[in-house]
Design an enzyme around this catalytic site. Structure first.
Site, mmCIF file in Angstrom:
data_model
loop_
_atom_site.group_PDB
_atom_site.id
_atom_site.type_symbol
_atom_site.label_atom_id
_atom_site.label_comp_id
_atom_site.label_asym_id
_atom_site.label_seq_id
_atom_site.Cartn_x
_atom_site.Cartn_y
_atom_site.Cartn_z
ATOM 1 N N CYS A 90 -29.285 24.806 11.974
ATOM 2 C CA CYS A 90 -29.332 25.025 13.528
ATOM 3 C C CYS A 90 -28.315 24.164 14.098
ATOM 4 O O CYS A 90 -27.969 23.026 13.854
ATOM 5 C CB CYS A 90 -30.819 24.087 13.686
ATOM 6 S SG CYS A 90 -30.792 23.681 15.254
ATOM 7 N N CYS A 93 -29.196 21.009 15.734
ATOM 8 C CA CYS A 93 -29.241 19.882 14.837
ATOM 9 C C CYS A 93 -27.912 19.340 14.895
ATOM 10 O O CYS A 93 -27.495 18.334 14.724
ATOM 11 C CB CYS A 93 -29.858 20.325 13.553
ATOM 12 S SG CYS A 93 -31.585 21.067 13.896
ATOM 13 N N ASP A 470 10.348 28.181 32.456
ATOM 14 C CA ASP A 470 11.753 27.747 32.469
ATOM 15 C C ASP A 470 12.870 29.063 32.272
ATOM 16 O O ASP A 470 12.255 30.026 31.499
ATOM 17 C CB ASP A 470 11.802 26.901 31.187
ATOM 18 C CG ASP A 470 13.319 26.307 31.002
ATOM 19 O OD1 ASP A 470 13.816 25.819 32.248
ATOM 20 O OD2 ASP A 470 13.901 26.409 30.052
ATOM 21 N N ASP A 659 10.805 26.835 26.767
ATOM 22 C CA ASP A 659 11.386 27.081 25.393
ATOM 23 C C ASP A 659 11.342 25.886 24.460
ATOM 24 O O ASP A 659 11.448 25.853 23.224
ATOM 25 C CB ASP A 659 12.717 27.602 25.361
ATOM 26 C CG ASP A 659 13.847 26.598 25.695
ATOM 27 O OD1 ASP A 659 13.109 25.507 26.384
ATOM 28 O OD2 ASP A 659 14.898 26.648 25.669
ATOM 29 N N ASP A 663 12.150 20.600 27.672
ATOM 30 C CA ASP A 663 10.735 20.816 28.459
ATOM 31 C C ASP A 663 9.533 19.828 27.969
ATOM 32 O O ASP A 663 8.477 20.086 28.529
ATOM 33 C CB ASP A 663 10.269 22.179 28.358
ATOM 34 C CG ASP A 663 11.326 23.113 28.765
ATOM 35 O OD1 ASP A 663 12.207 22.740 29.714
ATOM 36 O OD2 ASP A 663 11.372 24.279 28.238
#
Length: 767
Positions: A90, A93, A470, A659, A663
């Site tokens: 379940c 549960c 970018d 990339d 970044d």
């Protein structure tokens, strides 16, 4: 004596400095692996054997010499344990077990993945077995039938479904047999036999739950409903309800198991053996026993077990399981290869560069397995909804049984209608189908080379209406080439000498622009190198003070620019405070960029913006070519992050795609950060929410397509479940729905919702 230490590292404010520090540490004797999470301010160092305090003290002194301002604090660490479970059928549960574990002292995180049959527990520090035994005991108090088994760090096993071995199948067969005979003969005891065959485990679980005063789970409610039917002599209906419930559970388990199997089979990346090259020949061992720097041999038809570099041989590799790319590619000596790739044509000798747990295949599997722990907002709403739905329906059922009966005196009729209410009181269709949809969507994306770290990110991608890219390495190839050199008329230096000076300096940098000088030969060695993030470097070369970088660096150093190119990307070379050369560089747009833009517009993306550290002229050129809605040029890494935060205020559903080279700050600060390309750095993969392992920009469109289809299926399941439940409740209250109809509305609806959730695994790209 220990082999691993983790530190909190503070006052390190430069991403480039962090990368340089990581390199310095990795070169120290005795150091096996280093991971410096710049954004998380965490440094983990692994030694190649157990080391004493003197080793770590010397290493800490080296770090402080390299970066004098940093502050190191050793962390006690965290521990993650994974278990497989059984005995719970379940999903509600499973939620209760998760809540019990999550609220335990010393537990940082706990997640019960009902679809994958896994429990993951993250604790503070290193806990002993006694602590985990106490956690397991607490979980078993909530669900006595729960069985937990410590998971092994191996390839996930496909849970093949063999119908004739399933006890439930034979219970269904014999239950239906007795029910059919009882229906034909109208002999009540046969109905009761069918009822007990189909529902004995439900009654037993309900009894155990009653002892713990848990009155609102599906076992207790189903037992009350059917026992109530027996009490009012509706034996056939009681047996039918239990049979339908058993059939529903059977098909639900089948669907969930097959969904997990399909994902595991598609992501069958790990190899269980590695062929180590030794002086005597080769020895077959498990990949966990292979250290970085070991030479392994991979025969044709075998899977590459560890990341590494080809040192002998040439072949073609199938990387479809990793990247989703169906076309094989060639590799030869010096090429990097990733674990999980299949060697197609010839034997390869590979020098391993990463340990088993750090290799690409292992990381992908960990990301997919752990992704279900990051719940989407819709999933969290359903969890909260389920907590209140069942008690409310039970109260309504009690009211339906008592109030009308007090006025009419017809206790039998209204009790029966109340029992119908109880049958549809469990929200399993919602509780299981919503997370299963996100799990399937994440699995589908992973099959195509896109690693989404959680359902929350998949749902956020579905809402995206603004994309920020970018430029260098994302929209363009990021591979710069030298196209010319400008220098003052009175320069006393030859072009070759200027190129050699620049090359010696640029080889100390990890910036994409610096790679344009890799092919330039130089006899000089740069010393006293200092890097200025996003601007350039200064150094001493051939006894001369050299500065190489962009106009911002020259401005900071108060060096007059003189003549320069305002059109092309350029690097200025200053010698002893005077610009003696301007090197012109050229990057090219990726061929897949125009088709990606067309696809994004087709998906209804309203705003597409580009951030670039390049010149305005170059940024405008790319923007005009692709038809972007805006661009910002001349930005340093921290300025990109600042600009992204400004844009996010105007565009709440913003996604940043970079990339992954410089970044990491922007990826971490955006609502959804996508690290694009197989060359994304470890820092970017750590900070990104989505990692794309292919260099084809069209995958971005496919990522959004999968996310939107997943979100659409979630909405369909929610609307379907609530509508059918509401209709069943109304019809039951008015006397138009029998218990048969109620159980079909409950278990049948769950089956339909689960099957609908799996459609994403079969979906095709939008055209």
């Amino acid at each position: 004596m220990d082999t691993t230490r983790t530190y909190r590292i503070e006052n390190l404010d430069c991403a480039a400095c962090a990368a340089k520090l990581e390199t310095t540490i990795s070169k120290q004797p005795g150091v096996d692996q280093v991971a410096l999470n710049y954004l998380g301010k965490q440094l983990t160092i692994e030694a190649n054997q157990s080391m004493g305090p003197s080793f770590w003290k010397k290493l800490e002194e080296t770090i402080l010499q390299e970066e004098q301002d940093v502050r190191l604090t050793e962390l006690q660490g965290q521990q993650m344990r994974t278990y497989t479970f059984s005995g719970i059928d379940c999903p509600v549960c499973a939620q209760k077990v998760e809540e019990a574990l999550r609220t335990s002292d010393g537990v940082l995180e706990a997640h019960v993945d009902f679809a994958a049959k896994q429990v993951r527990i993250k604790t503070e520090g290193q806990k002993d077995q006694a602590f985990h035994d106490q956690l397991i005991a607490k979980a078993k108090k909530v669900e006595p039938s729960l069985v937990l088994k410590a998971d092994q760090p191996m390839q996930p096993k496909v849970m093949k479904f063999k119908i004739h071995r399933q006890v439930r199948f034979w219970r269904i067969v014999f239950g239906l047999l007795f029910f059919a005979v009882g229906l034909a003969t109208q002999y009540a005891p046969l109905y009761l036999v069918s009822y007990l065959i189909a529902g004995y485990d439900v009654l037993a679980k309900a009894g155990r739950n009653l002892l713990h005063l848990r009155l609102f789970d599906e076992y207790f409610l189903m037992s009350i409903a059917t026992l109530g039917a027996v009490a009012i002599t509706e034996y056939g209906e009681a047996a039918a309800v239990m049979l339908f419930y058993l059939v529903g559970e059977f098909f639900q388990e089948t669907a969930v198991t097959k969904s997990r199997d399909s994902i595991v089979e598609a992501l069958h990346l790990k190899s269980e053996e590695a062929r180590v090259v030794t002086a005597e020949g080769t020895a077959v061992v498990h990949p966990t026993q292979v250290a970085p720097g070991t030479t392994i041999r991979v025969l044709a038809g075998e899977k590459i077990p560890l990341d590494g570099t080809v040192v002998q041989g040439s072949s073609t590799l199938d990387t479809q399981s990793l990247t989703g790319e169906s076309l094989p590619f060639s590799c030869e000596r010096g090429d990097e290869v990733l674990s999980g790739s299949v060697n197609l044509s010839a034997s390869l000798d590979i020098l391993t560069t990463k340990a088993y747990e750090e290799s690409t295949a292992t990381k992908i599997l960990h990301l997919v397995e752990e992704s279900s722990a990051r719940k989407a907002p819709t999933e969290r709403f359903i969890t909260t909804f389920a907590r209140y739905y069942t008690p409310v329906v039970v109260v309504l059922a009690l009211a339906l049984a008592l109030v009308p009966s007090l006025f009419t005196g017809d206790w039998g009729t209204w009790t029966y209608r109340a029992l119908v209410f109880l049958v549809v009181s469990c929200p399993c269709a919602l509780v299981i189908s919503v997370p299963l949809t996100f799990f399937s969507g994440i699995g589908r994306a992973a099959r195509e080379g896109m690693l989404v770290k959680g359902g929350n990110y998949l749902e956020a991608l579905a809402k995206a209406d603004t994309l920020v890219f970018d430029k260098t390495g994302t929209l363009t190839r990021g591979v710069f080439s030298l196209t010319g050199i400008q220098k003052p008329d009175d320069s006393p230096f030859e072009d070759s000498y200027l190129l050699a000076l620049a090359a010696s300096v640029e080889r100390q940098s990890t910036h994409p622009l610096a790679r344009a000088f890799d092919a330039v030969s130089t006899q000089f060695e740069a010393t006293e190198v200092k890097e200025f993030a996003g601007k350039g470097l200064t150094a001493t070369v051939d006894g001369l003070g050299i500065a190489a970088g962009n106009a911002a660096l020259m401005h900071d150093l108060k060096i007059p620019l003189g003549s320069q190119s305002n059109v092309q990307t350029s690097i200025h070379l200053a010698i002893e405070g005077k610009v003696e050369a301007v090197f012109l560089l050229e990057d090219t747009q990726k061929s897949s960029a125009p088709s990606m833009m067309q696809g994004l517009r087709g998906l209804g993306i309203r705003t597409i913006i580009m951030l670039s550290g390049d010149t305005e002229a170059q940024a405008r050129k790319v923007s005009d070519s692709l038809g972007l809605d805006g661009w910002y040029a001349g930005l340093l890494p921290h300025q990109k992050q600042q600009q992204l935060e400004i844009l996010a205020q105007e565009h709440p559903n913003l996604v940043f795609i970079g990339d992954g080279i410089n970044d990491a700050p922007s990826l971490a600060s955006s609502k959804v950060g996508v690290a694009f390309g197989a060359k994304a750095s470890d820092a970017a993969i750590e900070s990104a929410d989505v990692v794309i392992l292919r260099d084809d920009l069209s995958v971005v469109t496919r990522l959004l397509d999968i996310s939107r289809k997943s979100a659409s299926i979630v909405r369909q399941n929610i609307v379907l479940a609530l509508s059918v439940k509401a209709l069943a409740l109304v019809l039951g209250a008015l006397g138009f729905a029998s218990m048969w109809m109620a159980v079909i509305a409950d278990t049948g609806l769950t089956i339909v919702a689960v099957l609908n959730s799996l459609r994403i695994l079969l979906s095709r790209p939008s055209r």
